[in-house]
Design an enzyme around this catalytic site. Structure first.
Site, PDB file in Angstrom:
ATOM      1  N   ASP A 140       0.844  -1.202   0.000  1.00 42.64           N
ATOM      2  CA  ASP A 140       0.000   0.000   0.000  1.00 42.64           C
ATOM      3  C   ASP A 140       0.873   1.243   0.000  1.00 42.64           C
ATOM      4  OD1 ASP A 140      -2.990   1.033   0.752  1.00 42.64           O
ATOM      5  OD2 ASP A 140      -1.467   2.283   1.720  1.00 42.64           O
ATOM      6  N   TYR A 151       3.090   9.762  -0.947  1.00 42.82           N
ATOM      7  CA  TYR A 151       4.151   9.254  -0.052  1.00 42.82           C
ATOM      8  C   TYR A 151       5.545   9.468  -0.650  1.00 42.82           C
ATOM      9  CZ  TYR A 151       0.304   6.630   2.193  1.00 42.82           C
ATOM     10  OH  TYR A 151      -0.870   6.260   2.805  1.00 42.82           O
ATOM     11  N   LYS A 187      -2.482   5.571  -4.491  1.00 39.58           N
ATOM     12  CA  LYS A 187      -3.583   6.510  -4.257  1.00 39.58           C
ATOM     13  C   LYS A 187      -3.394   7.790  -5.071  1.00 39.58           C
ATOM     14  CE  LYS A 187      -3.625   4.745   0.438  1.00 39.58           C
ATOM     15  NZ  LYS A 187      -2.193   4.581   0.758  1.00 39.58           N
ATOM     16  N   HIS A 244      -7.412   9.433  -2.549  1.00 39.45           N
ATOM     17  CA  HIS A 244      -6.762   9.553  -1.239  1.00 39.45           C
ATOM     18  C   HIS A 244      -7.563  10.388  -0.234  1.00 39.45           C
ATOM     19  CE1 HIS A 244      -2.438   9.430   0.561  1.00 39.45           C
ATOM     20  NE2 HIS A 244      -3.329   9.372   1.523  1.00 39.45           N
TER      21      HIS A 244
HETATM   22  N1  LIG Z   1      -5.261   6.578   3.409  1.00 44.34           N
HETATM   23  C1  LIG Z   1      -4.642   7.338   4.289  1.00 44.34           C
HETATM   24  O1  LIG Z   1      -4.910   8.553   4.402  1.00 44.34           O
HETATM   25  C2  LIG Z   1      -3.597   6.728   5.168  1.00 44.34           C
HETATM   26  C3  LIG Z   1      -3.122   7.420   6.287  1.00 44.34           C
HETATM   27  C4  LIG Z   1      -2.162   6.821   7.082  1.00 44.34           C
HETATM   28  C5  LIG Z   1      -1.692   5.555   6.752  1.00 44.34           C
HETATM   29  N2  LIG Z   1      -2.145   4.895   5.641  1.00 44.34           N
HETATM   30  C6  LIG Z   1      -1.666   3.536   5.267  1.00 44.34           C
HETATM   31  O2  LIG Z   1      -1.779   2.670   6.401  1.00 44.34           O
HETATM   32  C7  LIG Z   1      -0.499   2.118   6.702  1.00 44.34           C
HETATM   33  C8  LIG Z   1      -0.374   1.850   8.192  1.00 44.34           C
HETATM   34  O3  LIG Z   1      -0.561   3.034   8.951  1.00 44.34           O
HETATM   35  P1  LIG Z   1       0.633   3.879   9.595  1.00 44.34           P
HETATM   36  O4  LIG Z   1       1.882   3.622   8.841  1.00 44.34           O
HETATM   37  O5  LIG Z   1       0.171   5.273   9.715  1.00 44.34           O
HETATM   38  O6  LIG Z   1       0.819   3.341  11.060  1.00 44.34           O
HETATM   39  P2  LIG Z   1       0.675   1.976  11.899  1.00 44.34           P
HETATM   40  O7  LIG Z   1       0.817   0.782  11.023  1.00 44.34           O
HETATM   41  O8  LIG Z   1      -0.495   2.116  12.790  1.00 44.34           O
HETATM   42  O9  LIG Z   1       1.928   2.082  12.864  1.00 44.34           O
HETATM   43  C9  LIG Z   1       3.250   2.091  12.405  1.00 44.34           C
HETATM   44  C10 LIG Z   1       4.147   2.293  13.634  1.00 44.34           C
HETATM   45  O10 LIG Z   1       4.124   1.103  14.454  1.00 44.34           O
HETATM   46  C11 LIG Z   1       5.460   0.626  14.632  1.00 44.34           C
HETATM   47  N3  LIG Z   1       5.367  -0.848  14.616  1.00 44.34           N
HETATM   48  C12 LIG Z   1       5.033  -1.638  13.567  1.00 44.34           C
HETATM   49  N4  LIG Z   1       4.990  -2.931  13.941  1.00 44.34           N
HETATM   50  C13 LIG Z   1       5.307  -2.969  15.253  1.00 44.34           C
HETATM   51  C14 LIG Z   1       5.429  -4.014  16.188  1.00 44.34           C
HETATM   52  N5  LIG Z   1       5.195  -5.292  15.847  1.00 44.34           N
HETATM   53  N6  LIG Z   1       5.781  -3.708  17.467  1.00 44.34           N
HETATM   54  C15 LIG Z   1       5.999  -2.413  17.827  1.00 44.34           C
HETATM   55  N7  LIG Z   1       5.904  -1.358  16.970  1.00 44.34           N
HETATM   56  C16 LIG Z   1       5.553  -1.651  15.692  1.00 44.34           C
HETATM   57  C17 LIG Z   1       6.247   1.189  13.465  1.00 44.34           C
HETATM   58  O11 LIG Z   1       7.593   1.396  13.842  1.00 44.34           O
HETATM   59  P3  LIG Z   1       8.818   0.831  12.944  1.00 44.34           P
HETATM   60  O12 LIG Z   1       8.560   1.203  11.519  1.00 44.34           O
HETATM   61  O13 LIG Z   1      10.020   1.528  13.544  1.00 44.34           O
HETATM   62  O14 LIG Z   1       8.839  -0.657  13.157  1.00 44.34           O
HETATM   63  C18 LIG Z   1       5.560   2.549  13.259  1.00 44.34           C
HETATM   64  O15 LIG Z   1       6.078   3.487  14.183  1.00 44.34           O
HETATM   65  C19 LIG Z   1       0.467   3.175   6.150  1.00 44.34           C
HETATM   66  O16 LIG Z   1       1.783   2.728   6.033  1.00 44.34           O
HETATM   67  C20 LIG Z   1      -0.201   3.532   4.855  1.00 44.34           C
HETATM   68  O17 LIG Z   1       0.072   2.552   3.871  1.00 44.34           O
HETATM   69  C21 LIG Z   1      -3.099   5.474   4.852  1.00 44.34           C
END
Ligand SMILES: NC(=O)c1ccc[n+]([C@@H]2O[C@H](COP(=O)([O-])OP(=O)(O)OC[C@H]3O[C@@H](n4cnc5c(N)ncnc54)[C@H](OP(=O)(O)O)[C@@H]3O)[C@@H](O)[C@H]2O)c1
Length: 283
Positions: A43, A48, A73, A107
């Protein structure tokens, strides 16, 4: 990998890998490690800035294209949105080095939403994308889009985690055949999610981590999850969630964590709308 079937018959992995906030120079390595760990859904987004690095990792993986499910997106487009959307799509596809996308998401629910959506409908009809959907659409905007257009979005990707569970939104999506996808499934660690007492207790009961419990909770709710990590050991941990099941009591206990409010930003907040409206990508 377990899959769900979208409203147009396309199968989508229920768990994938998100690359938001991974700097471009780290993205190729991270995606290569994620693919090696077994992820098949990637994704990304034009916004990004790392589509090219995702594309390089895909190309170098040697994995057959049809085994992968690649999402990107569309950023907010000005009028004439139909022409601009098609141009933005071609730019993304070129950066990714692909000749079709599995899922193309609008998006943000801003700008010329209708023009953007009609161009995305065309891309589906032309076979350039397998499925189209939206992100950050609240239920009212989602239903408006559905009732006034030909193609119902296959997916709405919205902020969803234990502190903002979106149960009512999910019901409306179900009623309309839209698949809910969680972004920020770990709330990016906010509210001390990874050391939360209840989630830690449940994790201990299963010999799993809090991250694994949260992902299992999303999957049990039929929500597609896309956790992000730059660390290979966490990528492996986050995909190792298919060998246990949460009990009904544990699901009920986690349901009690819902605050009903965003931990990031409210897409209905006029200040946020104004801020996002000022942002334009070059493409
Ligand atoms: N459509 C939208 O507007 C939108 C907005 C936000 C996100 N997204 C999508 O959703 C995806 C996920 O959301 P997100 O990246 O915002 O955040 P998330 O997946 O909720 O959290 C990522 C955070 O958690 C940590 N982490 C991951 N696995 C872990 C584990 N097993 N134990 C402890 N910490 C852990 C990561 O650190 P490390 O990397 O240091 O491991 C990072 O700091 C994004 O990458 C993106 O593709 C879409």
């Amino acid at each position: 990998m377990h899959t769900v079937t979208l409203n147009n018959g396309v199968d989508m992995p229920i768990l994938g890998f998100g690359v938001y906030q991974i700097p471009p120079e780290q993205t190729e390595r991270a995606v290569s490690e994620a693919l090696a760990a077994g992820y098949r859904l990637l994704d990304t987004a034009a916004a990004y800035g790392n589509e090219e690095a995702v594309g390089r990792a895909v190309e170098n993986s040697g994995i057959a294209r049809e085994e992968l499910f690649v999402t990107t997106k569309l950023w907010v487009q000005d009028a004439p949105a139909q022409a601009n959307t098609k141009r933005a799509f071609e730019t993304s596809l070129t950066k990714l080095g692909l000749d079709y996308l599995d899922l193309y998401l609008m998006h943000q629910p801003y700008g010329d939403v209708y023009g953007q959506w009609r161009a995305m409908e065309d891309l589906t009809r032309e076979g350039r994308v397998k499925a189209i959907g939206v992100a950050n659409f609240h239920s009212d905007r989602l239903v408006d889009l559905i009732v006034n257009n030909d193609i119902t979005p296959a997916v709405d990707q919205i902020e969803t985690h234990p502190f903002f569970q979106r149960v009512a939104d999910q019901k409306i999506m179900r009623d309309h055949g839209v698949r809910m996808q969680s972004w920020g499934g770990f709330a990016e660690g906010r509210n001390n999610l990874f050391t939360h007492p209840l989630l830690s207790e449940i994790a201990e009961q299963h010999g799993k981590s809090v991250a694994q419990v949260v992902l299992r909770w999303l999957i049990r709710r039929d929500v597609v999850a896309i956790p992000k990590s730059v660390r290979a050991e966490r990528m492996a941990e986050n995909i190792d969630v298919f060998d246990f099941e949460l009990t009904d009591d544990q699901m009920t206990a986690i349901a009690g964590l819902d605050t009903g409010a965003s931990l990031f930003f409210d897409h209905r907040d006029p200040e946020m709308v104004t801020w996002l409206a000022k942002r334009r990508l070059d493409a």
